[in-house]
Structures are given as structure tokens and as C-alpha cells.
Design a protein around this motif. Sequence first.
Motif, PDB file in Angstrom:
ATOM      1  N   LYS A 245     -29.038  -9.321  72.397  1.00 20.36           N
ATOM      2  CA  LYS A 245     -29.392 -10.696  72.686  1.00 20.36           C
ATOM      3  C   LYS A 245     -28.431 -11.631  71.984  1.00 20.36           C
ATOM      4  O   LYS A 245     -27.553 -11.230  71.250  1.00 20.36           O
ATOM      5  CB  LYS A 245     -30.844 -10.958  72.250  1.00 20.36           C
ATOM      6  CG  LYS A 245     -31.828 -10.089  73.037  1.00 20.36           C
ATOM      7  CD  LYS A 245     -33.247 -10.315  72.542  1.00 20.36           C
ATOM      8  CE  LYS A 245     -34.216  -9.382  73.268  1.00 20.36           C
ATOM      9  NZ  LYS A 245     -34.868  -9.985  74.362  1.00 20.36           N
ATOM     10  N   THR A 640     -39.243 -12.409  75.027  1.00 22.32           N
ATOM     11  CA  THR A 640     -38.314 -13.104  75.920  1.00 22.32           C
ATOM     12  C   THR A 640     -38.113 -14.565  75.555  1.00 22.32           C
ATOM     13  O   THR A 640     -37.111 -15.171  75.930  1.00 22.32           O
ATOM     14  CB  THR A 640     -38.832 -13.024  77.367  1.00 22.32           C
ATOM     15  OG1 THR A 640     -40.181 -13.537  77.404  1.00 22.32           O
ATOM     16  CG2 THR A 640     -38.836 -11.583  77.859  1.00 22.32           C
ATOM     17  N   ASP A 641     -39.070 -15.164  74.815  1.00 18.55           N
ATOM     18  CA  ASP A 641     -38.960 -16.581  74.475  1.00 18.55           C
ATOM     19  C   ASP A 641     -39.770 -16.881  73.213  1.00 18.55           C
ATOM     20  O   ASP A 641     -40.797 -17.551  73.266  1.00 18.55           O
ATOM     21  CB  ASP A 641     -39.452 -17.446  75.643  1.00 18.55           C
ATOM     22  CG  ASP A 641     -39.182 -18.935  75.412  1.00 18.55           C
ATOM     23  OD1 ASP A 641     -38.422 -19.253  74.480  1.00 18.55           O
ATOM     24  OD2 ASP A 641     -39.735 -19.758  76.160  1.00 18.55           O
ATOM     25  N   HIS A 644     -40.986 -20.533  72.086  1.00 18.04           N
ATOM     26  CA  HIS A 644     -42.069 -21.265  72.744  1.00 18.04           C
ATOM     27  C   HIS A 644     -43.297 -20.358  72.858  1.00 18.04           C
ATOM     28  O   HIS A 644     -43.595 -19.817  73.923  1.00 18.04           O
ATOM     29  CB  HIS A 644     -41.639 -21.755  74.128  1.00 18.04           C
ATOM     30  CG  HIS A 644     -40.489 -22.701  74.086  1.00 18.04           C
ATOM     31  ND1 HIS A 644     -39.168 -22.275  74.111  1.00 18.04           N
ATOM     32  CD2 HIS A 644     -40.439 -24.057  73.992  1.00 18.04           C
ATOM     33  CE1 HIS A 644     -38.365 -23.327  74.055  1.00 18.04           C
ATOM     34  NE2 HIS A 644     -39.104 -24.421  73.970  1.00 18.04           N
TER      35      HIS A 644
END
Length: 670
Positions: A245, A640-641, A644
Motif C-alpha cells: 500500500k 481499505t479506508d 474514515h
Amino acid sequence: MRLRAPFRLIAIRLLPLLLAATFGVAPAFGAGFGFIRQRPDMVSAVARPSHTMVRPGDAFTVQLQFRIKAGAWFYGPKPGGKIVPAQPATLKTPAGTLFTFGTPKWPKTVVHTTDLGGETDHHNVWMGTQTITIPVKANKNAPKKPYPMTVTLEGQVCTTSVCIPTKTPATFTVTVGGALVPNKAKFPPFPTAAVSEGGGDDSGTPMAALTPSAEGIAPPASLNAPGADPPNALADKSNAPGAGKSNALAAFDVRKHAQADAPKTSWLLVLFGAFIGGLIMNVMPCVLPVVPVKVYTFLDHARQDHSKAVRLALAFAAGVISVFLLLGAVMASARGLWGAQFQHPAFVTTLGAVMFLMALWLMGAFTLSLPQAVAGAKVSAGDYAGSFGMGALATVLATPCSGPFLGGAIAWAATQSPPVILLTFATVGVGMAFPYVLLVTQPRLLKRLPKPGPWMETWKQAMGLVMFGVTVYFFSLLPAESHVPFLVFLLTLGAGAWVLYQGGGLTASRRSRGLATLAAVALALIGGRIAYSPRSSAAPFETAAPVAAGGLEWTPYRVETLNRWLSSGQTVVVEWTADWCPNCKYIENTVYRQGRVVTRLKQGVRLMRADLTRSSPDAESLLQRLGGQSIPFSAVFLSTDPAHPVILRDVYTADSLIAALDGKASVARR
């Protein structure tokens, strides 16, 4: 005995007992229920005694040097100001030691002008580095040995954007010996911001709008130097599951990068939710034990004097709304966590003592009868005071519970201006008080209630058993070292109530009533001294070992561990909970113990539990950064996020949690 509710006599006759019982509470609550925090990034201090060694009986001085962050100011002991109230500076010195501390000599203040948008206010403040001089004298009987001591400066530090209540301790050591030895050493260096509770930014109460800082809680600047890894980044990123990533993810710091979507909704809709949330609080387990006692009191009045019953119900409502306004003021000024007062053993002890006395009265351990002249009176200030007090008590008992709609309304209010915060909290209070006012103002509803009879005495005693159960509940919230002092306190209160009733009846002489009152107060003071002594205070509440529950393993909250997990690309669920939060226990048993939830969480999901039973500044800082002001509260950080997280607040369901884990944020996010 009719449940005519001699609350006026409880207020009058037991007031000395309750006042004596709570004498020890003020020192324990001196830190404003824990809202005053150490912020060495804003104010740091060191202490230097004038002598390293003194003889018994010698006088010396201690200089407390404190440094205020550049661009900030600290209000003096007489802050002044005609528009904006400011917290005056105070100095806490060791109590109960073999040294006597005199009146401190404060440094001179300067006048600071605050622009309020068209108006100005003027305060007396300190800036930069200042020194306080404190005279001290050693006791003539002081044994010859070293004495480490701490002095603490408390007050309010402000910048152009925030105001923060702070406490700044400084430790020094003086040896009592056979000579008077001057201290030739310079002041020690100021502590760094790395030890700040809750981070090192300016998050606090904004000066103008009193709303949370947009940036929230950030890590100390020393940990965020350009090009540096966060303190818990993986040492070898190439071996991490998320090595492919971006570098931003590899250096993820939840205190800096994570954020929650701000609530976006109509303020009218939020106020409606606040009203419904207050209404629902009446069926929460925190409130149910005390409300029926008062409800049946003014219902009994309603059958004899309907207009008086309405006034009593309004007084009850005023008590409810007043406490909610007080909580709103705390939220506006200190961004406090809803229910945080239950983190403090002294507060829990006081409530437990009140519940115990009410249980004794309901069970008939003592009876407070009314003289005929008072019983026949149609207007009594004591009646209204009792109703107001019971409304306030019901609200205090409600604060551990954050039911549906309430958490969202409070979180939204925390981002608004002080008037909107107060309006929101007042609306919650109106919602909670509404059913009782409605009940006594509707004669048709009154006619459906059972008529007075012997059943009321049985019901009253049953409520006494419930109150004893509530006392046991408060006992369970206390740390182990406070259990025996709490039981001793209850024993002395029970003995005091018995003495007051036996020797201070309405037919007793004035001398007998006076002696009974003195004896009751003395017993309460003895018990209070034992219960609120520093020795029975809670020790730091920390656990480092993972906890197994319902087939799942929960790791205690540590921001370093959380950062490491998120940096390596793992999905993490963080749950904020506390022993004093009944709804949290409900969530743990109805959501996290469901078989399908356990199965889903074992599929590569890390679990972390932030326990707020005692104050945990780091965990509370992240909670507030994510838009939380109350618990239950959970955040689902998806691999993935992670910046948030999906937020689950108040009483949520297993379906909501699974939807969040499956990435269906539109379904789960609340």
C-alpha cells in the motif's frame, strides 16, 4: 403509612446528614470531574526549594516556575473580566504533611484584551515564563529524612482559538536534617510535551464559539517530525501485510489521520431527536428505580389538590431540566464526556449513600411524620424543593445511560455554539420530564390508576428493595480498595438516621433534637472521612493483558498498538465501554456474543476495547476526535479506508456491526 411523601422533612431533617456525608466530596471533585488535564504542551512547570536541607522548625521558600506556550495566556488569581468568565489560578500544596505552606506570592499580571466581535473584554493574565514564591516551614517534630512533595498550579490557558482547563504539577524534595543547606542548583529543565495527557495539540474549548477543534487531538510534535515514522510504525514495512500500500498508510497515525463524518442534518431534526432521546431515558435501567417514588407522590396529591399536583410535576421537571442545563454548560466549557462523573469513586460513593438512605426510608427503618398543621397546608416550599430535588436526582442517575437518539444529538451539539448546546440539552430535559407533566395534567389518565390502599405500603417497601439493589450496583462500580470504606460509610449513615429519628422526633425536646442532630452529623462525618480519604481513592485503572469474552479476545486500548495494526493494513474494531454504563453491557451481551458476530469477527478482524471505567485521556481523546461524546460507541476501521471509520453509537444491533465490517457504510453509519 400513606405514600404522602414527606420529602420536605427528608430535605429538612436529613439535610445535615447528607451535607456532612458530602464534605469529603469537594476535594475529590476539585479537578472538575476530571475535565482538568495535564497539558505540558500548553503549560509546564518545575519547582526549586531555596534549601536542599533544613532543620526541624526552619522556614524556607519554594519557587514554582511555569512556562506558558508562546502566543497563549494564563488567567491570574483575580482574572477580572465583565463579559467572559475566566477560571482563576489556584495553587494546590501538599496537605497533611510535616510542612506548613503559607500564602503564595503571585507574579504580576498584565491586561489582556479579548475582541468579542464588536465588544472587548479585559482580563488579568500571565504570559511567557513566570515564577510563584511559596513560603514553607518544617514542623518542629519532623523526622530527619528526605521529603518528596508536589505543588500543582491549576487554572485556564487560552490561545486565540481555544481555552483549556489545566493542572500543572511540579515535584521537589527537601531533606530534614541537622543543618540548613542552601540550594545552589538552577531550576531543572521544563518537561517536554511528550508526556501530555491526550496529545499535544490545542484541542480544547474554542474561545469564541466554544466548539471542538477541527484538528482534534494530535500526537506531540516531536513524534510527527517531517520524514519520521509514527512511534508505532512497523519496524520492517516490507514484511507487513499492507506493504504494497501507499507510504501514507504505512505511516498511519489514528490521532492525526482518522476522522469521522460530521453530522449533517437539520437542527430541528436534531432537537426532535434530543426530545425523543430524553423521553426514552425514562425506561432506561438507570432511572427506573427512583422515578416511581416521586411519580406516585404527586399523583397522591393530585387526588386531593389537582392544581398543586401540577405545580409539583412542574417543579420535578424544573429539576430535570436544570441538571441538563448544567451538563450542557460543562459540555460547552470543557468538552466533557457524557457520564464521566461516574469515573470518580467519590461521586459513586455519594450517589450510593443517597440511594441507601432512600432505601432505609422506603423500607420503614425510620418514619418521618408530619404535624397536622403542615400536613394540611396546601402550599409548602419543602414539597416543591423535594420535587425539584428528585427531578435532579433522576437526571444524575440517568447520565450513565445513552439511549437511542441521545448520543447523536449530543455529538452534534458538541460542534455547535454554546447557546445551541444549551438548547439541545434543555430539549433532552424537556423530553425526559414530559411524561410526568402530561400524566398529572390529564384527569382521564389519573382515573385509570389504582386507588390508594394497603398495596401502596407494599409497593413502597418493594421500591426500597430496588434501592438497596441500586446501592449494590454502585458498590460494584467502586475499586476494591474502596469497598470496605463504602460499607463503613453506609453503616454510619444508617446509625445516624436511626439516632436522628429516635432522639429527634417531633415530640422530643429541643435539647434532645439538638443532641440527636449532633450525633448524626458526627457519625456521618466519621464515615465520610473514611470513605473519601485518599487511601480509598481509585488506583490508576490499567490493564495490559488481553481479555477473553464471549469467544473473542479483546486487547486493551493502546494507541501504539492500534497504529501498528492499521499501518499493517488490518481491519480493527474499537469499542468504548465502562462498568458504569448499563447500555454498554447490553451491547456486549446482545451484539458481541451473538454467534454470527463472533464468527464474522474471527475472520481477520482485530478487536480493541477502550475501558472508560476510570479516566483514560488517550482513549477519550480519540473518542472525541471521532465525534463521540457518550458511550456505547464503536468504530470500525476497515483495512481499505482506515482514515474514515464507520461509527456505531448508542444502542446498535448485530446487523449494523456486520454491515460495517462488510463495507456497507450507508447501512451501518449512524
